[in-house]
Design a protein around this motif. Structure first.
Motif, short mmCIF file in Angstrom:
data_model
loop_
_atom_site.label_atom_id
_atom_site.label_comp_id
_atom_site.label_asym_id
_atom_site.label_seq_id
_atom_site.Cartn_x
_atom_site.Cartn_y
_atom_site.Cartn_z
N ILE A 61 0.78 25.28 -20.73
CA ILE A 61 0.05 24.67 -21.82
C ILE A 61 -0.93 25.71 -22.39
O ILE A 61 -1.71 26.29 -21.64
CB ILE A 61 -0.73 23.42 -21.32
CG1 ILE A 61 0.20 22.33 -20.83
CG2 ILE A 61 -1.69 22.91 -22.36
CD1 ILE A 61 1.11 21.71 -21.87
N HIS A 62 -0.87 25.91 -23.72
CA HIS A 62 -1.66 26.94 -24.36
C HIS A 62 -2.57 26.34 -25.43
O HIS A 62 -2.22 25.35 -26.07
CB HIS A 62 -0.74 27.98 -25.04
CG HIS A 62 0.17 28.68 -24.09
ND1 HIS A 62 1.41 29.14 -24.46
CD2 HIS A 62 0.04 28.99 -22.78
CE1 HIS A 62 2.00 29.71 -23.41
NE2 HIS A 62 1.18 29.64 -22.39
N GLY A 63 -3.69 26.99 -25.63
CA GLY A 63 -4.62 26.64 -26.69
C GLY A 63 -5.44 27.87 -27.02
O GLY A 63 -5.21 28.95 -26.46
N VAL A 64 -6.40 27.72 -27.91
CA VAL A 64 -7.27 28.82 -28.32
C VAL A 64 -8.71 28.34 -28.24
O VAL A 64 -9.03 27.23 -28.68
CB VAL A 64 -6.92 29.31 -29.74
CG1 VAL A 64 -7.92 30.35 -30.23
CG2 VAL A 64 -5.51 29.89 -29.77
N ALA A 65 -9.58 29.17 -27.67
CA ALA A 65 -11.00 28.83 -27.55
C ALA A 65 -11.60 28.57 -28.92
O ALA A 65 -11.16 29.13 -29.93
CB ALA A 65 -11.75 29.97 -26.86
N VAL A 66 -12.61 27.72 -28.94
CA VAL A 66 -13.33 27.41 -30.18
C VAL A 66 -14.74 27.98 -30.06
O VAL A 66 -15.46 27.59 -29.13
CB VAL A 66 -13.38 25.88 -30.39
CG1 VAL A 66 -14.21 25.53 -31.62
CG2 VAL A 66 -11.96 25.32 -30.51
N PRO A 67 -15.19 28.86 -30.96
CA PRO A 67 -14.39 29.48 -31.99
C PRO A 67 -13.48 30.56 -31.42
O PRO A 67 -13.72 30.99 -30.31
CB PRO A 67 -15.44 30.07 -32.93
CG PRO A 67 -16.64 30.35 -32.06
CD PRO A 67 -16.58 29.33 -30.97
N PRO A 68 -12.45 31.00 -32.09
CA PRO A 68 -12.12 30.70 -33.47
C PRO A 68 -11.32 29.40 -33.65
O PRO A 68 -11.25 28.87 -34.74
CB PRO A 68 -11.27 31.90 -33.89
CG PRO A 68 -10.55 32.28 -32.63
CD PRO A 68 -11.54 32.01 -31.53
N GLY A 69 -10.73 28.89 -32.56
CA GLY A 69 -9.89 27.70 -32.67
C GLY A 69 -8.57 28.05 -33.36
O GLY A 69 -8.43 29.10 -33.96
N GLN A 70 -7.62 27.14 -33.21
CA GLN A 70 -6.34 27.36 -33.89
C GLN A 70 -5.56 26.05 -33.91
O GLN A 70 -5.23 25.50 -32.85
CB GLN A 70 -5.51 28.43 -33.18
CG GLN A 70 -4.23 28.79 -33.89
CD GLN A 70 -3.50 29.91 -33.17
OE1 GLN A 70 -2.85 29.68 -32.16
NE2 GLN A 70 -3.62 31.13 -33.71
N ALA A 71 -5.31 25.54 -35.09
CA ALA A 71 -4.42 24.41 -35.24
C ALA A 71 -3.00 24.95 -35.40
O ALA A 71 -2.81 26.07 -35.90
CB ALA A 71 -4.81 23.58 -36.46
N LYS A 72 -2.01 24.17 -34.95
CA LYS A 72 -0.62 24.61 -35.01
C LYS A 72 0.23 23.52 -35.64
O LYS A 72 0.00 22.33 -35.44
CB LYS A 72 -0.06 24.85 -33.59
CG LYS A 72 -0.79 25.87 -32.78
CD LYS A 72 -0.22 25.93 -31.37
CE LYS A 72 -1.01 26.89 -30.52
NZ LYS A 72 -0.53 26.92 -29.13
N TYR A 73 1.25 23.95 -36.36
CA TYR A 73 2.27 23.07 -36.91
C TYR A 73 3.57 23.62 -36.36
O TYR A 73 3.99 24.72 -36.74
CB TYR A 73 2.22 23.13 -38.44
CG TYR A 73 3.05 22.10 -39.16
CD1 TYR A 73 2.58 20.80 -39.34
CD2 TYR A 73 4.28 22.43 -39.69
CE1 TYR A 73 3.32 19.86 -40.05
CE2 TYR A 73 5.03 21.50 -40.39
CZ TYR A 73 4.55 20.22 -40.57
OH TYR A 73 5.29 19.29 -41.26
#
Length: 191
Positions: A61-73
């Motif tokens: 499971i992957h995500g991106v720290a906020v900031p910078p954040g990252q939404a994905k489609y």
């Protein structure tokens, strides 16, 4: 386009309406105005990524720290995948909840993954290809990895044999370790 919000607030499944005839099919896979209308947030792509996987490969499971954040489609452009989003936003009323979507090239179904929500998939076919249209460019050192086999999440991967995983994913911390380390986004910062 048909749009349905998942059990993870802010994550949506988009299913394009396909125009089919004897030649094949045509559909709009992405429209920023429809994504913004559904999510209530602008989504402007800054990077497009692809990954190709053999059958029974587990990524995430992957995500991106906020900031910078990252939404994905995300969508499957070849083959088939079991796609899972997980609410990793601290303070969210559905923290730890997940949603499963079957993605395959024929359905053209897409999943919108908001900031702070983790994402992963299991490839169900050889040569499965997933496309990620993302809201921010890759920033080294901001990726958040959660072990996809974390028993505290108990995600329903439904594989028949141990999946092929990267060492990074296999040794990633569980959700409680990531929470204790303070690496997860706060629900109020990404709403």
């Amino acid at each position: 386009m048909d749009v349905v919000e998942t059990t993870v607030p802010g994550a949506f499944v988009f299913t394009p309406r396909q125009i089919r005839d004897e030649r094949g099919a045509f559909f709009e896979a992405f429209r920023d105005d429809q994504v913004e209308a559904a999510t209530g947030r602008p989504f402007r792509p800054e990077q497009i990524n692809y990954s190709v996987s053999r059958r029974n490969t587990l990524r995430g499971i992957h995500g991106v720290a906020v900031p910078p954040g990252q939404a994905k489609y995300v969508t499957c452009v070849r083959g088939a995948l079991r796609d899972i989003v997980v609410d990793l936003r601290v303070g969210s009323p559905t923290f730890g909840a997940h949603h499963v979507t079957s993605l395959d090239a024929g359905s053209a179904r897409c999943v919108y993954v908001p900031d702070g929500v983790g994402h992963g998939f299991l490839s169900l076919t050889d040569d499965a290809c997933i496309c990620y249209v993302v809201s921010t460019r890759h920033v080294p050192g901001t990726q958040i990895d959660i072990n996809p086999l974390d028993p505290d999440l108990a995600l329903p991967w439904e594989f028949d044999e141990p999946p092929l995983m990267s060492e990074k994913d296999a040794t990633a911390p569980g959700v409680h370790a990531a929470l204790a380390a303070g690496s997860l986004a706060n629900w109020h910062d990404v709403r």
